[in-house]
Design an enzyme around this catalytic site. Structure first.
Site, PDB file in Angstrom:
ATOM      1  CB  THR A 101       2.300   3.940   3.133  1.00  0.00           C
ATOM      2  OG1 THR A 101       3.505   3.756   2.383  1.00  0.00           O
ATOM      3  CG2 THR A 101       2.589   4.866   4.302  1.00  0.00           C
ATOM      4  CE  LYS A 176       6.923   5.576   2.458  1.00  0.00           C
ATOM      5  NZ  LYS A 176       6.069   4.699   1.642  1.00  0.00           N
ATOM      6  CE  LYS A 244      -2.201   6.495   2.261  1.00  0.00           C
ATOM      7  NZ  LYS A 244      -1.191   5.394   2.427  1.00  0.00           N
TER       8      LYS A 244
END
Length: 297
Positions: A101, A176, A244
């Site tokens: 990701t 995502k 993150k």
């Protein structure tokens, strides 16, 4: 075209990558694995058939597919285009499938670098968590040229329950981001609901039993409420990793000149947990944050 007897170079044997690489080996692919911690590669070989590599680029020119499952932009960039980068050693037409990701911009940057060497970079972040990886039931959101998508389907089929071509490179990562935005809000809502039930003197398990049968239900509620009630926060995706990801979401939102108020608030809550040395806990620790704030007065 990719076949199930082809060579796959798999980098990153964390909670997700370890079982994903295993599914590939069990499906008949010739899998070579690399992890920065060699003991993880050794452990993988005790469970699956394949080869452990001493460096990320060892014998890479013989692989038709390279799959990455690492943590962040910097990791991907260093592996692919850093000193002794993978891209510089690939055979033409190799497909790089990145399950990490990252930012959409990183994906676009890597795709451009790969194309200079006649290769294809695909951003294919996953959803489904560690259990989904173990069960081979992950959902993939893919950004790539249309002509490459079929190859991605074939290479990832052993651990995939759903896969959708979202558009050009970068589209997978943006999708995502939507996933993480939704998940963050759901977890905070679940934490607040459980906290309210607890403080109101209700039987929290009975509360969850009934609300899970109605409009309030979600994957997070069904799969996390029992561990949250028990005060167990070692079940999957860590606060540090979610924080993150939310930073990436908020940066993309800034570039789009839009506000994500709930996402920004939840990111702040995760920052509170990190400040209290709880970044290793799973993302459902948002309930723990509320409980600690209450006990602190």
């Amino acid at each position: 075209m990719i076949k199930t007897t082809d060579n796959i170079h798999f980098i990153g044997l964390g909670n997700m990558g370890f079982p994903m690489a295993g599914h590939l080996a069990n499906a008949g692919f010739n899998v070579s694995v690399f992890n920065r911690t060699p003991s993880k590669s050794s452990n993988w070989l005790e469970n699956f058939s394949g080869t452990a590599l001493s460096t990320p680029t060892a014998n890479i020119e013989s692989s038709n597919v390279v799959i990455l499952c690492v943590s962040k932009d910097e990791d991907v960039r260093e592996l692919l285009t850093g000193d002794n980068g993978i891209i510089f050693k690939l055979s033409a037409n190799t497909v790089i499938i990145d399950h990490s990701t990252t930012s959409a911009q990183l994906a676009i940057e890597m795709a451009s670098a790969a194309s200079e060497y006649g290769c294809f970079y695909v951003d294919a972040p996953v959803s489904g968590g560690q259990q989904g990886a173990i069960n081979g039931q992950l959902s993939l959101m893919v950004g790539c040229p249309a002509e490459v998508f079929k190859q991605v389907q074939t290479a990832t089929a052993p651990y995939t329950k759903a896969i959708v071509h979202m558009g050009p490179v970068g589209s997978g990562q943006k999708t995502k981001m939507v996933n993480q935005i939704c998940v963050a809000g759901l977890i905070e809502a679940l934490a607040e609901g459980l906290f309210f039930a607890e403080q109101a003197g209700l039987d929290t398990q009975k509360v969850m039993d009934v609300v899970s049968q109605g409009a309030a239900s979600s994957w997070q509620l069904v799969n996390r409420h029992k561990t949250m009630i028990a005060g167990e926060y070692e079940h999957g995706f860590a606060v540090d990793l979610m924080q993150k990801d939310l930073a990436i979401c908020l940066q993309e939102a800034s570039e789009l000149k839009i506000e994500l108020p709930a996402t920004r608030a939840v990111s702040g809550f995760y920052a509170d947990l990190q400040a209290n040395q709880l970044g290793h806990c799973d993302t459902s620790a948002l309930l723990l944050r509320l409980q600690k704030r209450k006990s602190a007065g």
